[in-house]
Design a protein around this motif. Structure first.
Motif, PDB file in Angstrom:
ATOM      1  N   VAL A 190      -8.482   6.191   9.793  1.00  0.00           N
ATOM      2  CA  VAL A 190      -9.314   5.037   9.058  1.00  0.00           C
ATOM      3  C   VAL A 190     -10.581   5.365   8.193  1.00  0.00           C
ATOM      4  CG1 VAL A 190     -10.713   2.846   9.701  1.00  0.00           C
ATOM      5  CG2 VAL A 190      -8.788   3.213  10.695  1.00  0.00           C
ATOM      6  N   PRO A 191     -11.074   6.364   8.509  1.00  0.00           N
ATOM      7  CA  PRO A 191     -12.420   6.841   7.641  1.00  0.00           C
ATOM      8  C   PRO A 191     -11.749   7.393   6.234  1.00  0.00           C
ATOM      9  CG  PRO A 191     -12.735   7.940   9.788  1.00  0.00           C
ATOM     10  CD  PRO A 191     -11.329   6.956  10.113  1.00  0.00           C
ATOM     11  N   ARG A 192     -10.534   8.082   6.437  1.00  0.00           N
ATOM     12  CA  ARG A 192     -10.357   8.734   5.043  1.00  0.00           C
ATOM     13  C   ARG A 192      -9.395   7.500   4.387  1.00  0.00           C
ATOM     14  NH1 ARG A 192      -7.379  14.545   6.956  1.00  0.00           N
ATOM     15  NH2 ARG A 192      -9.196  15.334   7.598  1.00  0.00           N
ATOM     16  N   ARG A 193      -8.731   6.792   4.954  1.00  0.00           N
ATOM     17  CA  ARG A 193      -7.815   5.778   4.260  1.00  0.00           C
ATOM     18  C   ARG A 193      -8.500   4.359   3.920  1.00  0.00           C
ATOM     19  NH1 ARG A 193      -2.240   6.021   4.971  1.00  0.00           N
ATOM     20  NH2 ARG A 193      -1.057   3.909   4.400  1.00  0.00           N
ATOM     21  N   ALA A 194      -9.484   3.983   4.601  1.00  0.00           N
ATOM     22  CA  ALA A 194     -10.172   2.774   4.246  1.00  0.00           C
ATOM     23  C   ALA A 194     -10.687   2.620   3.053  1.00  0.00           C
ATOM     24  CB  ALA A 194     -11.269   2.413   5.140  1.00  0.00           C
ATOM     25  N   PRO A 195     -11.407   3.684   2.375  1.00  0.00           N
ATOM     26  CA  PRO A 195     -11.874   3.647   0.966  1.00  0.00           C
ATOM     27  C   PRO A 195     -10.738   3.664  -0.173  1.00  0.00           C
ATOM     28  CG  PRO A 195     -13.198   5.244   2.210  1.00  0.00           C
ATOM     29  CD  PRO A 195     -12.184   5.101   2.936  1.00  0.00           C
ATOM     30  N   LYS A 196      -9.750   4.313   0.170  1.00  0.00           N
ATOM     31  CA  LYS A 196      -8.585   4.143  -0.901  1.00  0.00           C
ATOM     32  C   LYS A 196      -7.790   2.895  -0.778  1.00  0.00           C
ATOM     33  CE  LYS A 196      -7.829   9.328  -0.524  1.00  0.00           C
ATOM     34  NZ  LYS A 196      -6.871  10.321  -0.025  1.00  0.00           N
ATOM     35  N   SER A 197      -7.741   2.563   0.394  1.00  0.00           N
ATOM     36  CA  SER A 197      -7.203   1.150   0.543  1.00  0.00           C
ATOM     37  C   SER A 197      -7.904   0.050   0.179  1.00  0.00           C
ATOM     38  CB  SER A 197      -6.840   0.898   2.232  1.00  0.00           C
ATOM     39  OG  SER A 197      -5.627   1.777   2.733  1.00  0.00           O
ATOM     40  N   ALA A 198      -9.034   0.054   0.146  1.00  0.00           N
ATOM     41  CA  ALA A 198      -9.981  -0.755  -0.380  1.00  0.00           C
ATOM     42  C   ALA A 198      -9.892  -0.905  -1.940  1.00  0.00           C
ATOM     43  CB  ALA A 198     -11.486  -0.549  -0.068  1.00  0.00           C
ATOM     44  N   GLU A 199      -9.809   0.217  -2.679  1.00  0.00           N
ATOM     45  CA  GLU A 199      -9.495   0.351  -4.040  1.00  0.00           C
ATOM     46  C   GLU A 199      -8.313  -0.377  -4.458  1.00  0.00           C
ATOM     47  OE1 GLU A 199     -11.577   0.984  -6.293  1.00  0.00           O
ATOM     48  OE2 GLU A 199     -12.950   1.056  -4.671  1.00  0.00           O
ATOM     49  N   ALA A 200      -7.118   0.147  -3.621  1.00  0.00           N
ATOM     50  CA  ALA A 200      -5.752  -0.333  -3.817  1.00  0.00           C
ATOM     51  C   ALA A 200      -5.907  -2.063  -3.834  1.00  0.00           C
ATOM     52  CB  ALA A 200      -4.932   0.195  -3.026  1.00  0.00           C
ATOM     53  N   TYR A 201      -6.564  -2.549  -2.805  1.00  0.00           N
ATOM     54  CA  TYR A 201      -6.407  -4.099  -2.519  1.00  0.00           C
ATOM     55  C   TYR A 201      -7.369  -4.805  -3.673  1.00  0.00           C
ATOM     56  CZ  TYR A 201      -4.423  -4.471   2.256  1.00  0.00           C
ATOM     57  OH  TYR A 201      -3.675  -4.587   3.064  1.00  0.00           O
ATOM     58  N   LYS A 202      -8.178  -4.148  -4.517  1.00  0.00           N
ATOM     59  CA  LYS A 202      -8.941  -4.532  -5.638  1.00  0.00           C
ATOM     60  C   LYS A 202      -8.137  -4.854  -6.828  1.00  0.00           C
ATOM     61  CE  LYS A 202     -13.468  -2.731  -4.214  1.00  0.00           C
ATOM     62  NZ  LYS A 202     -14.628  -1.750  -4.792  1.00  0.00           N
ATOM     63  N   THR A 203      -6.951  -3.865  -6.713  1.00  0.00           N
ATOM     64  CA  THR A 203      -5.883  -4.098  -7.852  1.00  0.00           C
ATOM     65  C   THR A 203      -5.152  -5.333  -7.808  1.00  0.00           C
ATOM     66  OG1 THR A 203      -4.169  -2.514  -7.073  1.00  0.00           O
ATOM     67  CG2 THR A 203      -5.843  -1.472  -8.250  1.00  0.00           C
ATOM     68  N   ILE A 204      -4.995  -6.006  -6.751  1.00  0.00           N
ATOM     69  CA  ILE A 204      -4.039  -7.051  -6.330  1.00  0.00           C
ATOM     70  C   ILE A 204      -4.573  -8.338  -5.983  1.00  0.00           C
ATOM     71  CG2 ILE A 204      -2.112  -5.487  -5.894  1.00  0.00           C
ATOM     72  CD1 ILE A 204      -2.595  -6.629  -2.929  1.00  0.00           C
TER      73      ILE A 204
END
Length: 344
Positions: free
Chosen positions: A57-71
């Motif tokens: 989660v610490p590694r994935r959350a920031p990347k996933s947040a950026e991915a969610y922003k695109t959609i």
């Protein structure tokens, strides 16, 4: 499709879920709930907690947040917004109350049950429709078991019935074919059916026969009672039925699995195939995702955006992502059919 209203019945459309926002804290909370589900990551609880809270989660959350922003849209999560639209259309069509629930995040199954009772205190049956065409312990099974536990814990007065996985249902196949047929009219070299991946070991856990993973997976092509819960067999069958209905030449389509997390997942992998295909002479690709009925992060960001970058970057020339069925009228008809299928 016109259908007679069933007195005192309610319907729940069940889907995966979404973070409340694209903020890292909300994405982290969502990922924690999702990945701590023992049917998603099936490791012992303590090891799972350390792995997820300390590393993933610490590694994935920031990347996933950026991915969610695109959609993300002005209405919020595409998945939740589309599921709400499906519910409104189904309710208008059937004349029965329809609520939605998410396995992770909000609204929960309890909110859906309670809302149906508020709307009709005399409700006698609730039909829950897990919006997963194929059975997997990390999708269909976990959604059903969570809803069943909440139902039993709260001692609701109505009967609860779940629509089974509908991977080979005629109306689902028809709706899916109708949604992709217009895209097949344009020139293309190949069609890739991309399904959500699962760890291969999950197949064994849902296998009642003990033969799963044997003979290089050839068991998927042999008649078996295990097929009722065999994800791999079911995606093969969906692909076969769609290909037959659309008269697709065997050399013009294939399937793959996306969204892997770690090793030992079902192959071939979608991202790898997207990089290999241009080298094989496939320059003009159509990609579809039969495992999803509503567009979400895995389709809009992983396939439509990232998939295109991978394919074009590897030498592909044209890449056509086909949206999910979403609010296609034939899909709403199919949901109505599934709700009424076992009603005598």
């Amino acid at each position: 499709m016109e259908a007679a209203k069933v007195k005192n019945r309610g319907i729940i459309l069940m889907n995966l879920g979404s973070p409340d926002s694209t903020e890292v804290k909300d994405v982290a909370r969502y990922l924690n709930e999702f990945l701590m589900d023992e049917r998603v990551i099936d490791y012992p609880w303590l090891f799972r907690k350390i792995l997820i809270n300390g590393i993933i989660v610490p590694r994935r959350a920031p990347k996933s947040a950026e991915a969610y922003k695109t959609i993300w849209t002005k209405e919020g999560s595409p998945l939740i917004n589309i599921t709400k639209q499906q519910a409104r259309l189904l309710e208008a069509q059937m004349g029965e109350p329809v609520e939605i629930s998410m396995r992770y995040g909000s609204p929960s199954p309890k909110e859906a049950f309670d809302n149906l009772l508020k709307r009709n205190p005399d409700i006698t049956e609730v039909v829950a429709v897990p919006l997963y065409p194929h059975y997997a312990m990390s999708s269909y099974e976990t959604a059903v078991e969570q809803a069943r536990l909440i139902y039993q814990t709260n001692r609701y007065p109505f009967k609860l019935r779940f629509v089974p996985a509908f991977y080979n249902d005629e109306k689902y196949i028809e709706a899916f074919c109708n949604s992709i047929a217009p895209y097949l009219q344009q020139p293309h070299d190949h069609i890739l059916f991309s399904y959500h991946g699962i760890p291969a070991r999950h197949l064994k856990k849902t296998d009642v026969t003990g033969h799963c993973l044997a003979k290089n997976f050839e068991c998927c092509n042999q008649p078996s009672i295990a097929h009722k819960t065999c994800y791999r067999h079911q995606v093969f069958e969906t692909t076969r039925l769609v290909a037959e209905r659309l008269n697709l030449p065997k050399d013009k389509y294939s399937l793959s699995f996306q969204s892997r997390l770690g090793g030992g997942w079902l192959e071939p992998f979608t991202d790898i195939r997207l990089q290999e295909m241009p080298k094989e002479g496939i320059k003009n690709l159509i990609i579809v995702s039969p495992a999803f009925v509503s567009d979400c992060l895995e389709t809009l960001e992983e396939l439509e955006e990232r998939g295109k970058e991978e394919f074009i970057g590897a030498g592909g020339e044209k890449y056509q992502f086909v949206p999910c069925m979403n609010t296609n009228p034939t899909w709403i008809d199919a949901i109505e059919h599934l709700v009424n299928k076992d009603v005598k």
